[in-house]
Design a protein around this motif. Structure first.
Motif, PDB file in Angstrom:
ATOM      1  N   MET A 315       0.811  -1.211   0.000  1.00  0.00           N
ATOM      2  CA  MET A 315       0.000   0.000   0.000  1.00  0.00           C
ATOM      3  C   MET A 315       0.849   1.267   0.000  1.00  0.00           C
ATOM      4  O   MET A 315       0.424   2.308  -0.485  1.00  0.00           O
ATOM      5  N   LEU A 316       2.069   1.182   0.539  1.00  0.00           N
ATOM      6  CA  LEU A 316       2.923   2.364   0.605  1.00  0.00           C
ATOM      7  C   LEU A 316       3.269   2.854  -0.799  1.00  0.00           C
ATOM      8  O   LEU A 316       3.159   4.041  -1.108  1.00  0.00           O
ATOM      9  N   PHE A 317       3.675   1.936  -1.661  1.00  0.00           N
ATOM     10  CA  PHE A 317       4.010   2.311  -3.042  1.00  0.00           C
ATOM     11  C   PHE A 317       2.757   2.703  -3.811  1.00  0.00           C
ATOM     12  O   PHE A 317       2.783   3.642  -4.617  1.00  0.00           O
ATOM     13  N   LYS A 318       1.661   2.003  -3.577  1.00  0.00           N
ATOM     14  CA  LYS A 318       0.416   2.329  -4.283  1.00  0.00           C
ATOM     15  C   LYS A 318       0.005   3.764  -4.018  1.00  0.00           C
ATOM     16  O   LYS A 318      -0.369   4.502  -4.936  1.00  0.00           O
ATOM     17  N   ARG A 319       0.088   4.196  -2.743  1.00  0.00           N
ATOM     18  CA  ARG A 319      -0.285   5.569  -2.433  1.00  0.00           C
ATOM     19  C   ARG A 319       0.669   6.566  -3.089  1.00  0.00           C
ATOM     20  O   ARG A 319       0.254   7.638  -3.522  1.00  0.00           O
ATOM     21  N   TRP A 320       1.957   6.206  -3.150  1.00  0.00           N
ATOM     22  CA  TRP A 320       2.920   7.096  -3.797  1.00  0.00           C
ATOM     23  C   TRP A 320       2.562   7.268  -5.276  1.00  0.00           C
ATOM     24  O   TRP A 320       2.608   8.380  -5.810  1.00  0.00           O
ATOM     25  N   VAL A 321       2.200   6.185  -5.944  1.00  0.00           N
ATOM     26  CA  VAL A 321       1.814   6.261  -7.358  1.00  0.00           C
ATOM     27  C   VAL A 321       0.576   7.138  -7.514  1.00  0.00           C
ATOM     28  O   VAL A 321       0.512   7.991  -8.410  1.00  0.00           O
ATOM     29  N   GLU A 322      -0.413   6.940  -6.661  1.00  0.00           N
ATOM     30  CA  GLU A 322      -1.647   7.717  -6.781  1.00  0.00           C
ATOM     31  C   GLU A 322      -1.392   9.213  -6.579  1.00  0.00           C
ATOM     32  O   GLU A 322      -2.046  10.049  -7.196  1.00  0.00           O
ATOM     33  N   GLU A 323      -0.434   9.552  -5.704  1.00  0.00           N
ATOM     34  CA  GLU A 323      -0.141  10.956  -5.442  1.00  0.00           C
ATOM     35  C   GLU A 323       0.716  11.585  -6.527  1.00  0.00           C
ATOM     36  O   GLU A 323       0.529  12.753  -6.876  1.00  0.00           O
ATOM     37  N   ASN A 324       1.662  10.831  -7.073  1.00  0.00           N
ATOM     38  CA  ASN A 324       2.640  11.395  -7.996  1.00  0.00           C
ATOM     39  C   ASN A 324       2.350  11.106  -9.463  1.00  0.00           C
ATOM     40  O   ASN A 324       2.845  11.812 -10.344  1.00  0.00           O
ATOM     41  N   HIS A 325       1.566  10.080  -9.742  1.00  0.00           N
ATOM     42  CA  HIS A 325       1.201   9.747 -11.127  1.00  0.00           C
ATOM     43  C   HIS A 325      -0.285   9.424 -11.186  1.00  0.00           C
ATOM     44  O   HIS A 325      -0.686   8.328 -11.584  1.00  0.00           O
ATOM     45  N   PRO A 326      -1.135  10.362 -10.800  1.00  0.00           N
ATOM     46  CA  PRO A 326      -2.571  10.075 -10.720  1.00  0.00           C
ATOM     47  C   PRO A 326      -3.200   9.926 -12.104  1.00  0.00           C
ATOM     48  O   PRO A 326      -2.837  10.621 -13.049  1.00  0.00           O
ATOM     49  N   VAL A 327      -4.107   8.999 -12.185  1.00  0.00           N
ATOM     50  CA  VAL A 327      -4.935   8.852 -13.384  1.00  0.00           C
ATOM     51  C   VAL A 327      -6.375   8.772 -12.895  1.00  0.00           C
ATOM     52  O   VAL A 327      -6.818   7.744 -12.387  1.00  0.00           O
ATOM     53  N   LEU A 328      -7.089   9.857 -12.984  1.00  0.00           N
ATOM     54  CA  LEU A 328      -8.459   9.897 -12.492  1.00  0.00           C
ATOM     55  C   LEU A 328      -9.425   9.428 -13.577  1.00  0.00           C
ATOM     56  O   LEU A 328      -9.426   9.950 -14.681  1.00  0.00           O
ATOM     57  N   HIS A 329     -10.214   8.443 -13.244  1.00  0.00           N
ATOM     58  CA  HIS A 329     -11.270   8.015 -14.158  1.00  0.00           C
ATOM     59  C   HIS A 329     -12.522   8.846 -13.890  1.00  0.00           C
ATOM     60  O   HIS A 329     -12.609   9.551 -12.882  1.00  0.00           O
ATOM     61  N   ALA A 330     -13.448   8.756 -14.760  1.00  0.00           N
ATOM     62  CA  ALA A 330     -14.624   9.623 -14.676  1.00  0.00           C
ATOM     63  C   ALA A 330     -15.335   9.492 -13.341  1.00  0.00           C
ATOM     64  O   ALA A 330     -15.713  10.483 -12.719  1.00  0.00           O
TER      65      ALA A 330
END
Length: 532
Positions: A315-330
């Protein structure tokens, strides 16, 4: 040092005393070397997965059954070590001819060459020629010569390059993935015989995906922070938070870059699925030929992979990806927009706004990525029997909240320090330290009848809001049951539901009168996790 004890969790040095697990890979390689059949192996693992320790364990396990030369993948170093260990010439064909003859002069009748950091030879033109000649030596030795190489993701190059001896000879790559839960528990507890609770082990394992080096980093820091060994478990969340700066700036960006665009796409698809992806669906779900990239994810500790399924981890890396490389779906974007509009309409101040928004993002992440939360336990398929306890969710949300370190700080309430310790969090505003709020966590149905009254009781006269997180795995609408069960002793004089599509993150808030004090707003987060 704690209590005069030397800190054994060194993340900056090789520590063979901390080597745990890898029994399947070690046994398979050792048996093929001893049998003299298919004794050419490639081992892949990301940084900190223990490749160098694995190489030394191989030499130790082989012992007198094979003369083992352990070396690094610099061409001159390999030649020098072969010359020093086996008395071979270092130039030309003489080196390989001597390597073919060398087993005959050994009592075991076998020689094994173990090359760590094989990338050095792959990137060297002369090193590639060396590997090509090594193939010929391996074949001429008729089973008396073993070759094992270790490296990162570049190991895969050995399976597709004409000059590589592994193109036609070696079997599947051995992937060193994150430690299993019990192995991680041993790494956490055994070096100092720490009394770390199962709840804390579960949370730390889910955060790190059992990555040995990350576990060492966090344990090393926790031992430094703790006043004595009995407090190490209580400061683990702070240790993770302090170590994040190093990971966020140096480690996780490198992991992300090494995945390359195809691996990044596979990873994004993996974390969007709340359950494992069976082998039969890999191509349809991840795209053509995903196996190499799934192995890369596993070797970095980001996925569990076997022949039947793949499951994202860490989860630590997953959160980093979401914060730094976000891809928001509709749908995600609409949820964020609706939440922002709701908070504005309620008229909350910036501190309350940030806390609610951060908890909402964490709750969505838990629902979308529940692998760590649904652990194997009593009756895992029925009701909430298999869910992790409150302390598990407390630690994860604590780390998520502390990612907003410039604006707020979150403090654990005696995390795992005593059997009946409360699993709630105090959040404080950094700009105004007098501002704070309480968050209480409960597994639905576990001593939660008074949870709303409980969190209200924790509040002080200056608190303006609080939050309750209720975690449930049953397949039913939680809201009606929650309202029936959890408001005992906490009368409500006003409430407001979240607008669609925010739904349960949070589901609603309630206002509660307090004698001689302003009313308290309580936000209710209903987190329902499916194991499907």
């Amino acid at each position: 040092m704690v209590d005069g004890t030397v800190n054994p969790y060194r993340s900056d040095a090789e520590a063979d005393d901390l080597f745990i697990g890898r029994e399947k890979e070690l046994s398979e390689i050792v048996s093929t070397v001893v049998d003299g059949r298919n004794a050419m192996h490639a081992v892949m693992g990301g940084r900190g997965m223990g490749k160098s320790s694995f190489a030394r364990q191989l030499k130790k396990r082989l012992g007198a059954r094979a003369r083992t030369v352990l070396t690094l993948g610099y061409l001159d170093r390999v030649k020098q070590d072969l010359a020093g260990e086996l008395g071979l010439a270092t130039d030309g064909r003489a080196l390989f001819e001597g390597l073919v003859r060398s087993p005959a002069s050994e009592p075991s009748g076998r020689v094994t060459l173990v090359i760590d950091e094989i990338e050095r030879l792959i990137d060297d033109q002369e090193g590639r020629a060396f590997l090509d000649n090594l193939r010929e030596a391996y074949e001429k030795a008729n089973g008396s010569l073993g070759v094992i190489v270790l490296g990162g993701t570049r190991v895969r190059d050995l399976l597709v390059s004409d000059w590589s001896p592994f193109l036609r000879i070696a079997g599947p790559i051995h992937v060193l993935s994150g430690l299993g839960r019990e192995e991680a528990a041993r790494l956490i507890r055994d070096p100092l015989r720490l009394q770390i609770s199962d709840d804390t082990v579960d949370a730390l394992w889910a955060e790190t995906a059992g990555h040995p080096w990350l576990l060492q980093i966090f344990m090393e820091r926790a031992v430094k922070l703790a006043a004595d060994l009995t407090h190490v478990g209580a400061v683990l969340a702070n240790a993770i938070q302090e170590s994040r700066k190093r990971l966020d700036s140096n480690v996780f960006p490198l992991w992300w870059s090494n995945l390359q665009s195809r691996g990044q796409e596979v990873y994004r698809r993996a974390i969007r699925r709340p359950s494992s992806v069976p082998r039969s669906q890999w191509a349809s779900y991840f795209g053509d030929d995903p196996r190499p990239w799934l192995e890369v994810l596993a070797s970095t500790g980001l996925a569990f992979l076997d022949e039947d399924a793949v499951l994202p981890r860490g989860m630590l890396f997953k959160r980093w990806v979401e914060e730094n490389h976000p891809v928001l779906h509709a749908q995600q974007a609409s949820q964020q927009d609706a939440l922002e509009a709701w908070l504005v309409s309620v008229g909350v101040d910036p501190f309350e706004h940030l806390v609610v928004r951060a908890l909402a993002a964490w709750a969505r992440g838990i629902v979308e990525f529940p692998a760590g939360a649904v652990r194997a336990g009593a009756n895992p398929g029925s009701g909430n029997g298999g869910l992790a306890p409150e302390a598990f969710f407390q630690m994860h949300s604590l780390i998520a909240l502390n990612q907003h370190e410039r604006a707020l700080t979150a403090e654990p309430e005696a995390l795992s320090m005593r059997p009946q310790g409360r699993s709630d969090i105090k959040v404080r505003s950094r700009p105004d330290v007098t501002r704070r709020a309480c968050i209480e966590f409960k597994i639905f149905g576990r001593k939660d009848t008074h949870v709303v009254a409980q969190v209200i009781g924790y509040s002080t006269s200056t608190d303006t809001f609080a939050a309750v997180v209720s975690v449930d795995r049953a397949k039913r609408p939680l809201r009606p049951e929650y309202e029936k069960r959890c408001f005992e002793g906490a009368p409500v004089f006003a409430s407001q539901d979240a607008p669609s599509p925010v739904m349960e993150h949070p589901a609603f808030y309630t206002l509660h009168a307090r004698e001689g004090r302003p009313p308290l707003r309580v936000w209710h987060f209903l987190v329902q996790i499916s194991s499907d």
